[in-house]
Write a protein that holds these residues in place. Structure first.
Motif, mmCIF file in Angstrom:
data_model
loop_
_atom_site.group_PDB
_atom_site.id
_atom_site.type_symbol
_atom_site.label_atom_id
_atom_site.label_comp_id
_atom_site.label_asym_id
_atom_site.label_seq_id
_atom_site.Cartn_x
_atom_site.Cartn_y
_atom_site.Cartn_z
ATOM 1 N N THR A 73 -4.907 5.768 0.312
ATOM 2 C CA THR A 73 -5.568 5.439 1.574
ATOM 3 C C THR A 73 -7.068 5.461 1.334
ATOM 4 O O THR A 73 -7.527 5.988 0.315
ATOM 5 C CB THR A 73 -5.207 6.468 2.656
ATOM 6 N N SER B 183 1.207 5.360 0.726
ATOM 7 C CA SER B 183 0.594 6.395 1.566
ATOM 8 C C SER B 183 -0.314 7.296 0.729
ATOM 9 O O SER B 183 -1.133 8.017 1.250
ATOM 10 C CB SER B 183 1.665 7.222 2.264
ATOM 11 N N THR C 232 -9.149 7.360 2.645
ATOM 12 C CA THR C 232 -9.556 8.767 2.562
ATOM 13 C C THR C 232 -9.263 9.349 1.187
ATOM 14 O O THR C 232 -10.117 10.024 0.608
ATOM 15 C CB THR C 232 -8.848 9.600 3.647
ATOM 16 N N THR D 147 0.846 -1.188 0.000
ATOM 17 C CA THR D 147 0.000 0.000 0.000
ATOM 18 C C THR D 147 0.877 1.231 0.000
ATOM 19 O O THR D 147 1.941 1.249 0.604
ATOM 20 C CB THR D 147 -0.939 0.039 1.216
#
Length: 144
Positions: free
Chosen positions: A22, A19, A24, A17
């Motif tokens: 995400t 950053s 959001t 993943t």
């Protein structure tokens, strides 16, 4: 069969993943993409449909409420989608965006609430269906 074990262990491991990806940011991207879709329909936003939807919302005492504004916006979007899909020419007089649009700029929770209100009206509101079904000047001109 070491190659088989390596293959399955590689494909079974979770993808890394970033950053930048995400929940959001994915959600924010979805809101932006929805707004971009609405902007792409701008040439097909019928002023007549908007006015008719405003009249119908006022008759149901929803004028000046977030629900009433969402009904009007959903009717305009519904008619714009129909016009674009049907190959109609863009409207000569385009409906302006909802007046509340500027107050939501940069506010993801407020924009999300607004889009959810529009989505609910779009999916299941008789006023939206009636207002969007009204023939527009664009409909008459582009069919002739």
């Amino acid at each position: 069969m070491p190659w088989l074990q390596r293959s399955f262990s590689t494909t079974a491991s979770p993808a890394p993943t970033s950053s930048l990806t995400t929940p959001t940011t994915s959600f924010h991207r979805r809101v932006i993409e929805t707004e971009d879709s609405v902007l792409a329909l701008r040439p097909y936003r019928s002023l007549q449909v908007q006015q008719r939807a405003q009249e119908l919302a006022a008759a149901k005492e929803l004028h000046g409420t977030p629900e009433g504004a969402a009904i009007v916006e959903a009717a305009v979007i519904t008619a714009a989608i129909r016009a674009k899909k049907s190959g109609h020419k863009p409207c000569e007089e385009q409906a302006p965006p909802a007046p509340e649009a500027h107050s939501r700029e940069g506010n993801l929770p407020a924009e999300t609430e607004w889009l959810l209100l529009i989505a609910a009206a779009y999916a299941d509101n008789e006023t939206v269906r009636v207002a969007a079904a009204e023939p527009t000047v664009t409909d008459a001109v582009s069919k002739s």
